[in-house]
Design an enzyme around this catalytic site. Structure first.
Site, PDB file in Angstrom:
ATOM      1  N   CYS A   2      -4.761 -13.022  -6.436  1.00 55.22           N
ATOM      2  CA  CYS A   2      -4.268 -14.270  -6.987  1.00 55.22           C
ATOM      3  C   CYS A   2      -3.278 -13.995  -8.125  1.00 55.22           C
ATOM      4  O   CYS A   2      -3.208 -12.898  -8.659  1.00 55.22           O
ATOM      5  CB  CYS A   2      -5.429 -15.066  -7.555  1.00 55.22           C
ATOM      6  SG  CYS A   2      -6.821 -15.174  -6.445  1.00 55.22           S
ATOM      7  N   ARG A  27       2.389 -10.963  -4.013  1.00 53.06           N
ATOM      8  CA  ARG A  27       1.001 -10.492  -4.066  1.00 53.06           C
ATOM      9  C   ARG A  27       0.160 -11.060  -2.929  1.00 53.06           C
ATOM     10  O   ARG A  27      -0.968 -10.628  -2.706  1.00 53.06           O
ATOM     11  CB  ARG A  27       0.365 -10.911  -5.392  1.00 53.06           C
ATOM     12  CG  ARG A  27       1.018 -10.284  -6.609  1.00 53.06           C
ATOM     13  CD  ARG A  27       0.726 -11.077  -7.857  1.00 53.06           C
ATOM     14  NE  ARG A  27      -0.682 -11.027  -8.223  1.00 53.06           N
ATOM     15  CZ  ARG A  27      -1.163 -10.276  -9.193  1.00 53.06           C
ATOM     16  NH1 ARG A  27      -0.377  -9.526  -9.899  1.00 53.06           N
ATOM     17  NH2 ARG A  27      -2.445 -10.293  -9.472  1.00 53.06           N
ATOM     18  N   TRP A  75      -5.666 -16.400  -3.559  1.00 50.44           N
ATOM     19  CA  TRP A  75      -6.016 -15.649  -2.344  1.00 50.44           C
ATOM     20  C   TRP A  75      -7.506 -15.882  -2.167  1.00 50.44           C
ATOM     21  O   TRP A  75      -8.313 -15.441  -2.982  1.00 50.44           O
ATOM     22  CB  TRP A  75      -5.677 -14.165  -2.545  1.00 50.44           C
ATOM     23  CG  TRP A  75      -6.255 -13.247  -1.523  1.00 50.44           C
ATOM     24  CD1 TRP A  75      -7.492 -12.666  -1.538  1.00 50.44           C
ATOM     25  CD2 TRP A  75      -5.613 -12.779  -0.334  1.00 50.44           C
ATOM     26  NE1 TRP A  75      -7.644 -11.874  -0.431  1.00 50.44           N
ATOM     27  CE2 TRP A  75      -6.525 -11.911   0.319  1.00 50.44           C
ATOM     28  CE3 TRP A  75      -4.356 -12.995   0.234  1.00 50.44           C
ATOM     29  CZ2 TRP A  75      -6.204 -11.272   1.516  1.00 50.44           C
ATOM     30  CZ3 TRP A  75      -4.069 -12.347   1.424  1.00 50.44           C
ATOM     31  CH2 TRP A  75      -4.960 -11.512   2.056  1.00 50.44           C
ATOM     32  N   ASN A 101      -8.329 -15.300 -11.849  1.00 49.91           N
ATOM     33  CA  ASN A 101      -8.246 -14.168 -10.913  1.00 49.91           C
ATOM     34  C   ASN A 101      -9.523 -13.365 -11.077  1.00 49.91           C
ATOM     35  O   ASN A 101      -9.981 -13.175 -12.207  1.00 49.91           O
ATOM     36  CB  ASN A 101      -7.077 -13.249 -11.254  1.00 49.91           C
ATOM     37  CG  ASN A 101      -5.743 -13.867 -10.930  1.00 49.91           C
ATOM     38  OD1 ASN A 101      -5.671 -14.965 -10.410  1.00 49.91           O
ATOM     39  ND2 ASN A 101      -4.682 -13.143 -11.246  1.00 49.91           N
ATOM     40  N   GLY A 102     -10.061 -12.844  -9.975  1.00 50.54           N
ATOM     41  CA  GLY A 102     -11.260 -12.019 -10.050  1.00 50.54           C
ATOM     42  C   GLY A 102     -12.405 -12.669  -9.303  1.00 50.54           C
ATOM     43  O   GLY A 102     -12.203 -13.635  -8.553  1.00 50.54           O
ATOM     44  N   GLU A 481      -8.524   9.268  10.554  1.00 50.90           N
ATOM     45  CA  GLU A 481      -7.820   8.407   9.608  1.00 50.90           C
ATOM     46  C   GLU A 481      -6.770   9.193   8.818  1.00 50.90           C
ATOM     47  O   GLU A 481      -5.646   8.721   8.631  1.00 50.90           O
ATOM     48  CB  GLU A 481      -8.838   7.740   8.674  1.00 50.90           C
ATOM     49  CG  GLU A 481      -8.255   6.869   7.590  1.00 50.90           C
ATOM     50  CD  GLU A 481      -7.413   5.690   8.099  1.00 50.90           C
ATOM     51  OE1 GLU A 481      -7.393   5.441   9.312  1.00 50.90           O
ATOM     52  OE2 GLU A 481      -6.751   5.054   7.258  1.00 50.90           O
ATOM     53  N   LYS A 485      -2.828   8.315   8.842  1.00 53.25           N
ATOM     54  CA  LYS A 485      -2.117   8.008   7.587  1.00 53.25           C
ATOM     55  C   LYS A 485      -0.882   8.879   7.473  1.00 53.25           C
ATOM     56  O   LYS A 485       0.202   8.419   7.158  1.00 53.25           O
ATOM     57  CB  LYS A 485      -3.082   8.285   6.422  1.00 53.25           C
ATOM     58  CG  LYS A 485      -3.024   7.389   5.256  1.00 53.25           C
ATOM     59  CD  LYS A 485      -3.749   6.087   5.383  1.00 53.25           C
ATOM     60  CE  LYS A 485      -3.355   5.251   6.536  1.00 53.25           C
ATOM     61  NZ  LYS A 485      -4.175   4.110   6.808  1.00 53.25           N
ATOM     62  N   GLU A 488       1.841   8.034  10.307  1.00 52.21           N
ATOM     63  CA  GLU A 488       2.509   6.728  10.265  1.00 52.21           C
ATOM     64  C   GLU A 488       3.522   6.612   9.132  1.00 52.21           C
ATOM     65  O   GLU A 488       4.513   5.913   9.267  1.00 52.21           O
ATOM     66  CB  GLU A 488       1.521   5.562  10.267  1.00 52.21           C
ATOM     67  CG  GLU A 488       0.766   5.309   8.992  1.00 52.21           C
ATOM     68  CD  GLU A 488      -0.144   4.082   9.076  1.00 52.21           C
ATOM     69  OE1 GLU A 488       0.237   3.059   9.667  1.00 52.21           O
ATOM     70  OE2 GLU A 488      -1.271   4.157   8.527  1.00 52.21           O
ATOM     71  N   HIS A 504     -11.403  24.215  23.305  1.00 54.63           N
ATOM     72  CA  HIS A 504     -11.263  23.660  24.657  1.00 54.63           C
ATOM     73  C   HIS A 504      -9.812  23.295  24.959  1.00 54.63           C
ATOM     74  O   HIS A 504      -9.556  22.527  25.890  1.00 54.63           O
ATOM     75  CB  HIS A 504     -12.186  22.450  24.822  1.00 54.63           C
ATOM     76  CG  HIS A 504     -13.624  22.827  24.700  1.00 54.63           C
ATOM     77  ND1 HIS A 504     -14.309  23.532  25.669  1.00 54.63           N
ATOM     78  CD2 HIS A 504     -14.505  22.662  23.677  1.00 54.63           C
ATOM     79  CE1 HIS A 504     -15.551  23.765  25.262  1.00 54.63           C
ATOM     80  NE2 HIS A 504     -15.687  23.233  24.059  1.00 54.63           N
ATOM     81  N   LYS A 604       2.766  -4.878   9.502  1.00 53.41           N
ATOM     82  CA  LYS A 604       1.476  -4.938   8.802  1.00 53.41           C
ATOM     83  C   LYS A 604       0.409  -5.557   9.701  1.00 53.41           C
ATOM     84  O   LYS A 604      -0.730  -5.132   9.718  1.00 53.41           O
ATOM     85  CB  LYS A 604       1.630  -5.746   7.510  1.00 53.41           C
ATOM     86  CG  LYS A 604       0.365  -5.845   6.683  1.00 53.41           C
ATOM     87  CD  LYS A 604      -0.049  -4.485   6.133  1.00 53.41           C
ATOM     88  CE  LYS A 604      -1.386  -4.498   5.432  1.00 53.41           C
ATOM     89  NZ  LYS A 604      -1.965  -3.157   5.329  1.00 53.41           N
TER      90      LYS A 604
HETATM   91  O1  M6R Z   1      -5.280  -6.012  10.434  1.00 48.43           O
HETATM   92  P1  M6R Z   1      -6.075  -5.018  11.217  1.00 48.43           P
HETATM   93  O2  M6R Z   1      -7.077  -4.302  10.378  1.00 48.43           O
HETATM   94  O3  M6R Z   1      -6.704  -5.600  12.432  1.00 48.43           O
HETATM   95  O4  M6R Z   1      -5.008  -3.928  11.678  1.00 48.43           O
HETATM   96  C1  M6R Z   1      -5.401  -2.887  12.525  1.00 48.43           C
HETATM   97  C2  M6R Z   1      -4.334  -1.827  12.599  1.00 48.43           C
HETATM   98  O5  M6R Z   1      -3.128  -2.365  13.040  1.00 48.43           O
HETATM   99  C3  M6R Z   1      -4.112  -1.151  11.230  1.00 48.43           C
HETATM  100  O6  M6R Z   1      -5.292  -0.578  10.733  1.00 48.43           O
HETATM  101  C4  M6R Z   1      -3.043  -0.038  11.352  1.00 48.43           C
HETATM  102  O7  M6R Z   1      -3.522   1.010  12.117  1.00 48.43           O
HETATM  103  C5  M6R Z   1      -2.612   0.432   9.965  1.00 48.43           C
HETATM  104  N1  M6R Z   1      -1.199   0.492   9.898  1.00 48.43           N
HETATM  105  C6  M6R Z   1      -3.110   1.768   9.606  1.00 48.43           C
HETATM  106  O8  M6R Z   1      -2.692   2.170   8.352  1.00 48.43           O
END
Ligand code: M6R
Length: 609
Positions: A2, A27, A75, A101-102, A481, A485, A488, A504, A604
């Site tokens: 927020c 934000r 938010w 906020n909070g 993960e 990270k 990407e 394998h 996103k």
């Molecule tokens: O909004 P969501 O959590 O459903 O999104 C899922 C994936 O698209 C998301 O986690 C994506 O893999 C990210 N870019 C990873 O950093």
């Protein structure tokens, strides 16, 4: 997150408030509102949705008169995004208006206390409790009423307060949520973020926890928690607006990585009461937990990776068959689920098309769905049978970090709840897990203080064309993960393997100086993973090992580069191991000059199949 802005001076407040709110839009928010003292009473206008709605309603501020006011972008955390839940919240008498906020953790008990005194509430929010509580304590001295009220609040708050009996002042108070006051020419401001006021002034004071400020047109006075007057330094802001939006961090991703201690704390403390995990407000009742015979966890990308962690945890601690399935696969795989299957749906946005489709398919087949979602009021949140919110606030960087950490936190809680209710976890063991959970935010904070070590490693390895991650069990889930990270945001080819799989096939890709990142935090399989490390070092790979401090000596012997996370309960290492991997990926991408917050070809929220 927020946003808060407040103004007191000689100009019309509403246009200044609306401009300030527009600077806070980045934000993320789902509703907005302002309160202005118009010479007789406090006038409040609120609107769900975009700020444009509020701008239209107030005729760009021209329809609301008065030179003192507060504004807010919300938010949603408690109660859906709506006009009534939007801030400012006004006490029943109409005297006190509050923006916040909070998260007020004890808002329910305070609400019950006030209701017992006859106070009538309008919204579902925790913030309305603050407005009503200040009014409850108000006997003519607004500073004292605010002080008494905040003394009763557990949780985090940045507050902007307007009292119609004292239109010559705004009050501000904070604890664990940022708030500044800013000095203008014949006027003053409050804001949660300097961007809201940078157009008008660059002189600010940062409020500290448990301080209260009384902001008048020509003066600002600060008080400590004992209401003793204190002096505060005035800081000159020389950042540009873009840097200010990122709170001084170079990228949103780095800012969000640093928000993780607070996000994990907020997410956990919403469901830990008196040292026990409490998910009684979800569908996980004792009867239901005993009834189910398997769990399917669905999600995409990082959300799926949380599912992989969850699958290991549920099988080990709750002794229930569990599987993590990619949502895009689940929806077309003719899954075998029925009314005895619990389907856990994980999504930051709550709008991912494949995850929505998979959830609908699970429901069609009779399964019950429990969603772990960040965005209140999103499609998944609305359609799931039950929801647990991650209290991560809006995430702006495409690469998820803080939402991922919040999802992990929720999964630990679900694991403890299911294991306890199925009679698989002794009370002492639950208590030990809760103690370790409560230590997590501080431990993440500690890891962040060593970020330079990751920066140096990134400088050493950023030119590699291919980077492999290996781990076993929970460390395999974290490797998935870490690898995502890295690839990407840095565009380096990367893959993650279960350590035992190397021989394998994959080991044929290991050449001299290939970087292998060994995630070796899972105590029970530490030695096994060290054997895998030996396999790759024998082929002259470079190895960077992430291990618990308790294994520093052995890991240090096996790998040229190491990063040690603080020791924790064996179930919780993912929350600590992911942080150095996020930072490593970030600094590698930085060295390569990549567009970190908006990597190529990615969005996103993936709202199409
Ligand atoms: O909004 P969501 O959590 O459903 O999104 C899922 C994936 O698209 C998301 O986690 C994506 O893999 C990210 N870019 C990873 O950093």
């Amino acid at each position: 997150m927020c946003g808060i802005v407040g103004y007191i001076g000689k100009e019309e407040a509403a246009p200044i408030l609306l401009y300030g709110l527009s600077r806070l839009e980045y934000r993320g928010y789902d509703s907005a509102g302002i309160s202005v003292y118009d010479g007789g009473e406090v006038r409040t206008v609120k609107a769900a949705g975009k700020l444009e709605n509020l701008i239209r309603l107030t005729e760009e501020g021209r329809a609301v008169h008065g030179s003192v006011g507060i504004g807010h972008t919300r938010w949603a955390t408690h109660g859906e995004p709506s006009d009534v839940n939007a801030h400012p919240h006004v006490s029943a008498s109409g005297r006190i208006a509050v923006v916040h906020n909070g998260i007020i953790e004890n808002y329910l008990s305070l609400k019950q206390m006030l209701q017992a005194e006859g106070v009538v509430f309008r919204s579902e929010t925790d913030t309305e409790v603050v407005a009503q509580l200040i009014d409850f304590y108000y006997e003519g001295d607004i500073l004292r009423a605010v002080s008494r009220a905040v003394d009763k609040l557990d949780g985090s708050y940045a507050l902007g307060i307007l009292c119609s009996d004292h239109p010559d002042m705004l009050l501000a108070a904070r604890k664990e949520s940022p708030l500044i006051v800013a000095y203008g020419e014949g006027c003053n401001y409050i804001a949660s973020d300097v961007t809201a006021v940078l157009k008008y002034t660059r002189s600010v004071s940062y409020m500290e926890d448990e301080e209260i400020a009384v902001v008048r047109e020509g003066s600002i006075t600060f008080y400590n928690e004992y209401l003793q007057q204190i002096e505060k330094p005035v800081v000159h802001i020389d950042w540009d607006v873009e840097a200010a939006e990122k709170g001084g961090y170079a990228h949103f991703m780095l800012k969000e990585i640093h928000e993780q201690p607070r996000v994990v704390k907020n997410t956990l403390s919403a469901h830990i009461r008196n040292g026990r995990v409490d998910l009684s407000d979800t569908m996980l009742t004792e009867d239901y937990c005993r009834e189910i015979d398997k769990v399917q966890i669905i999600g995409c990308g990082s959300a799926y990776h949380v599912g992989v962690v969850g699958r290991y945890l549920l099988e080990k601690y709750a002794r229930i068959p569990a599987e993590a399935v990619l949502a895009s696969e689940f929806r077309y795989s003719e899954p075998i689920v029925d009314e005895k299957t619990l389907v856990i749906v994980i999504s930051q946005s709550g709008e991912t098309a494949d995850t929505i489709a998979a959830m609908r398919e699970a429901k069609r087949l009779g399964a019950k769905t429990l969603a772990i979602v960040n965005v209140v009021g999103s499609t998944i949140a609305k359609e799931a049978d039950s929801v647990i919110y991650t209290l991560a606030g809006p995430e702006i960087a495409v690469a998820t970090t803080k939402a991922y950490s919040a999802q992990l936190a929720i999964f630990y809680l679900i694991t403890v709840a299911l294991a306890e209710k199925r009679g698989k976890l002794k009370e002492a063991e639950s208590a030990a897990i809760v103690r370790a959970l409560e230590a997590l935010p501080g431990q993440i904070e500690e890891i962040l203080t060593h970020k330079e070590a990751l920066q140096q490693l990134a400088s050493k390895y950023f030119n590699n064309s291919s980077i492999f991650f290996i781990g076993r069990n929970l460390d395999y889930a974290i490797s998935l993960e870490g690898s995502l990270k890295l690839k990407e945001i840095s565009y380096i080819h990367s893959e993650a393997y279960a350590g035992g799989e190397l021989k394998h096939g994959t080991i044929s890709l290991i050449e001299p100086e290939t970087l292998v990142i060994a995630v070796a935090t899972y105590e029970q399989l530490f030695d096994k993973l060290m054997s895998n490390v030996k396999e790759v070092t024998a082929r002259k790979a470079s190895v960077f090992c992430v291990a618990q401090a308790r294994n520093a000596e052995d890991a240090g012997k096996a790998a040229a580069d190491c990063f040690f996370i603080p020791d924790t309960h064996e179930m919780l290492t993912p929350s600590l191991a992911c942080v150095p991997l996020q930072l490593f990926a970030y600094y590698v991408a930085l060295n390569r000059g990549c567009d970190i917050d908006k990597p190529r070809n990615l969005a996103k929220s993936v709202t199409v199949e």
